[in-house]
Design a protein around this motif. Structure first.
Motif: not given
Length: 647
Positions: A200-206, A224-232, A250-255
């Protein structure tokens, strides 16, 4: 401002990109750059910014030291591209502006950063230290304010949901821990990522319609918020959660793609550390994971090589484009980057392609002949000859024959016909240096040659047509000479079609360090010796001095420094009057004797000092004193002075 660190060892070159300083260097795994050099200490040195924000290299008490320009240093300002040495490894950094990078170079930079990060986290074996390193790296990698590593329910656990979340690491930018992380993140958002396995990526979560309904988002007022899954492998699902509470966008698709790629690498590194910590029985599985890491490195290196080739071609194209947009012609033989010199190059660009006469004016030693040669070499007559003559260095009786040639029998000793410089320069350029020193008779002949485009040899009858571009030079104010009746007005206007005025060195002091480097290189190459270094305080002294003799005087001073100094040129080697900032030693006014005797002694003292200043160069001394070379020679003979007085 991102930075790129280039490492050269055993003939192989590698580059690593970082978001910003500091960059610690050494053999220990915790360094941002792990250096595999036997002479490197575990914590060897660090690239950082000093109190003013300028880059600085600081040694961390290493055993074998850190060298810059052949000497060990403790802490020293470091310029982009300036190399430093650790053991057998040479390193240098460059600054990269994200705004100036194109898509190709950003992708290349990200690949380099991932490759360097993979090496760092792959070498960390302590699980707790690795978790902190992962989150600190994620924050640094994409420019977040805070970062959290969240784990979901264990395999087979019941009641997965809000109570099942575990915060393994919670960190702020700069390395501090986040207290009470449970109340600092949106659990609902983290649960959604854990359940769906999608980021989930949001440039302005509010104001984001997907997230604004979440109570935790409204309470936290996250922007700005960015959360990516993490599985080992063999571990419960988790997520890397990063945010910025104050700034939007602060975050975009490239990041997002960058963080996903990093999360995959971090998961592999965590699994590797866990396997080693558990027991020896998992050794085979560890080797499999390490093989996967190496395979990923190989893929990244292959992609990096292809992208580097494309990037190098793009840089070549960019350099050629920039060169075309800056100055049309090549002025590499003329040292100068100051504003007066840039204005001069822009003027030369406009006058080079024409064949109009050019009058170059400037003080003695400013490099008037260099300018004349640049105009010729870059102009349409470059395939023909450039012929130069110093009008002040040739006796009046010989200058006419030198310029126009003479017929056989024109005077005693003229046993054969001789071509003049006008004929030799036909189709090319004739440079008349110190044209203001010519006599009235010579000025008449020059005027006729310029008006008619023809010359007649001394003692000859035939008229010879010539096509010559005239570039004249003088250190005198010809307008003032015309006003005093010492120079023909009509000849002045013939010569002064295009006027180029050279700035004295005291008006472009920022060019002095560049000239010093050029002269040190020139004289060391001539002597076939190793390049010498010069102390900053010596450069400062040379830059403060007003240089009345301009570039020529500076060149003579550097020649002396190179000849008399050891491996390094220090302040103590600089001439005393230069260190003091005064223009040469004062001439004592003589006392005693008649007026004629006093004037004679004073004139001898001035002649000796000027000759010493120019290291016995009579042409330079004559130019400074406003004499012809012949006139200076006659005065030296009159006083019995054939060389500068000994020290």
């Amino acid at each position: 401002m991102a930075i790129r660190l280039t490492v050269v060892r055993d003939g192989e070159r590698e580059s690593f990109d970082y978001a910003d300083f500091p960059v610690s260097i050494g053999r220990a795994p915790g360094n941002r750059l792990v250096l595999e050099d036997k002479k490197a200490s575990r914590w060897h040195c660090v690239l950082e910014r000093d109190e003013s924000g300028a880059p600085r290299l600081r040694d961390l008490g290493s055993r074998n030291g850190t060298e810059v320009e052949g000497r060990r240093v403790e802490a020293i300002p470091l310029a982009p591209g300036q190399p430093f040495v650790i053991g057998t490894t040479s390193l240098a950094f460059d600054e990269l502006s994200d705004a100036a990078l194109g898509p190709l170079e950003r992708e290349n930079r990200n690949l380099r950063r991932l490759l360097e990060i993979n090496r760092r986290i792959g070498s960390e074996r302590d699980p707790d230290a690795l978790l902190r390193l992962i989150i600190d790296t994620a924050i640094d990698l994409i420019g977040a304010e805070r970062g959290f590593l969240i784990l979901g329910a264990e395999r087979g656990a019941k009641g997965a949901g809000e109570k099942s979340l575990r915060f393994r690491v919670a960190r702020k930018k700069g390395g501090a821990d986040v207290p009470e992380p449970e109340i600092e993140v949106s659990r609902t958002l983290a649960d959604r990522v854990l359940e769906s396995g999608r980021p989930i990526l949001s440039e302005d979560a509010v104001v984001d319609e997907r997230l604004s309904a979440m109570q935790s988002i409204r309470n936290l007022k996250v922007r700005s918020v960015l959360c990516v899954p993490f599985r080992g492998p063999g571990r419960p699902p988790g997520a890397i959660y990063v945010d910025n509470r104050m700034e939007r966008g602060v975050f975009d698709d490239e990041k997002l793609r960058l963080l996903e790629a990093f999360a995959d690498q971090a998961a592999i590194a965590l699994e590797t550390a866990g396997l080693l910590a558990e027991n020896e029985k998992r050794r085979v599985e560890l080797e499999r994971s390490e093989s996967k890491v190496l395979e990923l490195n190989a893929e990244l290196r292959g992609l990096l090589r292809r992208k580097s080739a494309e990037l190098e071609q793009a840089r070549v194209d960019l350099r050629e484009t920039r060169a075309a947009l800056s100055f049309k012609y090549d002025y590499r033989n003329i040292v100068g980057e100051s504003a007066p010199m840039r204005s001069l190059f822009a003027l030369l660009d406009r006058v080079t392609e024409s064949s109009a006469p050019v009058l170059v004016q400037g003080e003695s030693g400013t490099g008037k002949e260099l300018i004349a040669r640049a105009v010729h070499v870059n102009g349409p007559r470059r395939e023909k000859r450039f012929v130069a003559v110093n009008c002040a260095a040739i006796a009046e009786s010989l200058l006419e024959s030198e310029l126009f040639g003479h017929a056989r029998g024109a005077f005693t000793g003229a046993d054969r016909e001789t071509r003049g410089l006008f004929e030799m320069a036909d189709g090319g350029t004739l440079f008349l240096d110190e044209v203001g020193e010519t006599s009235a008779a010579m000025q008449r002949r020059l005027l006729r040659a310029l008006q008619e485009g023809e010359v007649r040899k001394v003692g000859g009858e035939d008229v010879i047509k010539v096509d010559v571009r005239i570039i004249a030079a003088t250190n005198k104010d010809l307008k003032e000479q015309v006003r005093k009746g010492l120079f023909r007005e009509d000849l002045f206007y013939r010569l002064n079609v295009v006027s180029v005025v050279l700035p004295p060195l005291r008006e472009r002091r920022e060019d002095v360090p560049l000239l010093i480097d050029r002269f040190i290189e020139k004289f060391c190459d001539a002597e076939k010796t190793r390049r010498k270094t010069i102390a900053p305080e010596a450069v400062e002294a040379l830059q403060r001095y007003p240089w009345p003799g301009n570039v020529r005087e500076l060149e003579n001073e550097v020649r002396k420094l190179v000849a008399l100094s050891g491996r390094a040129i220090g302040l103590e080697s600089v001439s005393p009057h230069v260190r003091a900032g005064s223009v040469g030693p004062a001439v004592a006014f003589p006392t005693g004797g008649t007026l004629r005797e006093r004037v004679t002694r004073l004139e001898k003292e001035v002649l000796l000092q000027v000759l010493e200043k120019h290291l016995g160069n009579k042409s330079a001394a004559a130019a400074e004193l406003g004499l012809s070379r012949y006139g200076l020679r006659k005065k030296l003979e009159r006083y019995g002075l054939s060389r500068p007085r000994p020290d």
